[in-house]
Write an enzyme that holds these catalytic residues in place. Structure first.
Site, PDB file in Angstrom:
ATOM      1  CE1 TYR A 185     -55.938  47.118 -29.714  1.00  0.00           C
ATOM      2  CE2 TYR A 185     -57.655  46.692 -28.107  1.00  0.00           C
ATOM      3  CZ  TYR A 185     -57.210  46.692 -29.411  1.00  0.00           C
ATOM      4  OH  TYR A 185     -58.046  46.272 -30.409  1.00  0.00           O
ATOM      5  CB  THR A 187     -60.166  48.541 -24.971  1.00  0.00           C
ATOM      6  OG1 THR A 187     -59.119  47.594 -24.707  1.00  0.00           O
ATOM      7  CG2 THR A 187     -60.748  48.279 -26.356  1.00  0.00           C
ATOM      8  CE  LYS A 188     -55.696  46.202 -21.929  1.00  0.00           C
ATOM      9  NZ  LYS A 188     -56.186  45.710 -23.223  1.00  0.00           N
ATOM     10  CG  ASN A 189     -58.027  51.778 -16.926  1.00  0.00           C
ATOM     11  OD1 ASN A 189     -58.641  50.929 -17.567  1.00  0.00           O
ATOM     12  ND2 ASN A 189     -58.181  51.927 -15.624  1.00  0.00           N
ATOM     13  CG  MET A 190     -52.750  56.599 -20.239  1.00  0.00           C
ATOM     14  SD  MET A 190     -51.117  56.734 -19.493  1.00  0.00           S
ATOM     15  CE  MET A 190     -50.100  56.142 -20.839  1.00  0.00           C
TER      16      MET A 190
END
Length: 385
Positions: A185, A187-190
């Site tokens: 998603y 906002t995620k780290n990747m």
């Protein structure tokens, strides 16, 4: 702009590798944009990154969780252990799979369930499965929680939405799991924007999830339309429309190459926060430095007094924050489904959830922006002491 006319420090800003645009254009020019060769290549790339035997790319982490529970062929209405301190999608996945969530309390230091809280929840029901979560990027001890629940590892789903980059005892999250679910998603780290993946050590389980992500069809469109392919297919199990597209996968492949550098930046930002916030009155820093634990630092979650008022003060100072999460036991729909007694079984979650505050943490956060977060938070907390 904030009330004081300052430029806001966003809570998060997604990072994108420079190669993303070219990768997407190549897919568009190829004439094949849905699930196909890029999706297969992304699955292999991500499996190599994790050290996992198999990866199946899907539409989201929420659908990944549901697909895993469906692929386990549990009896309808089975009890599934889950933390209450989780995103609503994880609870929805259990319900949509036709099962009954059983809430598990947390350890207040790690913000994840402990063997003791899992055992307590398991003792009041007969769990058929369990979903465990890597809260904020803290890798749970899946083996210990599995034993505490009295379950076989084939009945445990690891919610690793916050997990890429985390490891326990040197093993990356998802490297040997029976079922680990990841999120891409925005906002995620990747970040890809949307998307998810299931990593598994079991080839048969991977095949079941792979079929179920496309309605349960025995062959996807890429296999049907390859030279020599046939239009015929079967539906052997009821699945979902939950596939990843080649456009998403091409973004994911470029993002994956950039992820290690972004993770180093997150670690540096965490170290700066730690040094600047260590002595603030009333502030509890995130758990870390436990033996064998490598945190992914998806979130920098602190605990503070008077949390809601503090959020408003930080916003007025131009600093955006967030809260992870509102417990499932506080949500109207889940209270109606689970009942008041079940929702009252997580007292530590209820208490800690009122103190949690997630500070801005992302690779593009500048030193100046981080200093503004620290200054605003320091001023607000010192004024309360």
């Amino acid at each position: 702009m904030s009330a004081a006319g300052q430029t806001t420090v966003p809570f998060t800003v997604p990072s994108f590798a420079g190669e993303v645009s070219d990768a997407v254009v190549k897919v568009l020019d190829s004439g094949w944009v849905t699930t196909g060769p890029q999706t297969a290549a992304f699955e292999q790339d991500f499996a190599d990154f994790l050290g996992a035997a198999h990866v199946v790319a899907v539409a989201s982490c929420t659908t990944a969780l549901e697909l895993c529970l469906r692929a386990m062929d549990l009896p309808p209405g089975s009890a599934v252990l889950t933390p209450s301190l989780t995103f609503c999608g994880a609870i929805n996945a259990i319900l949509h799979a036709g099962h009954r969530p059983v809430l598990v309390d947390i350890d207040e230091d790690t913000l994840v369930p402990s063997p003791e809280t899992v055992a307590a929840a398991a003792a009041r029901t007969r769990p058929a499965a369990m979903v465990v979560q890597n809260q904020g990027g803290y890798p749970v001890d899946v083996a210990a929680l599995t034993e505490a629940a009295g379950l076989d590892r084939t009945r445990v789903v690891e919610d690793a939405a916050h997990g890429p980059g985390a490891a326990r005892d040197g093993a990356p999250v998802g490297s040997s799991s029976y079922a680990a679910c990841f999120s891409f998603y925005a906002t995620k780290n990747m970040p890809i924007g949307e998307g998810g993946a299931v990593a598994t050590s079991d080839p048969d389980f991977a095949d079941r999830v792979r079929a179920m992500r496309l309605h349960g069809m025995s062959k996807d469109s890429w296999k049907r339309y390859l030279p020599g392919g046939s239009w015929r297919y079967d539906v052997k199990s009821i699945g979902l429309k939950a596939n990843m597209t080649d456009i998403q996968a091409s973004i994911g492949r470029a993002q994956l190459a950039a992820l290690p550098g972004w993770q180093r930046t997150r670690g540096e930002l965490v170290a700066r926060y730690d040094a600047a916030l260590a002595d603030l009155p009333g502030l509890v820093l995130p758990q870390r430095d436990l033996a064998g634990v490598q945190h992914a630092w998806h979130l920098y979650q602190v605990r503070v007094p008077d949390r809601d008022a503090l959020i408003a003060e930080l916003e007025a100072a131009g600093v955006a924050t967030s809260v992870h999460f509102i417990p499932a036991s506080h949500m109207t729909s889940y209270r109606a489904v689970l009942g008041e007694e079940e929702c009252g079984r997580v007292p530590v979650t209820d208490r800690v959830a009122e103190e949690l505050l997630s500070l801005p943490l992302y690779p593009g956060l500048s030193p100046d922006g981080q200093d503004r977060v620290v200054t605003a938070l320091t001023g607000a907390l010192r004024a309360r002491s």
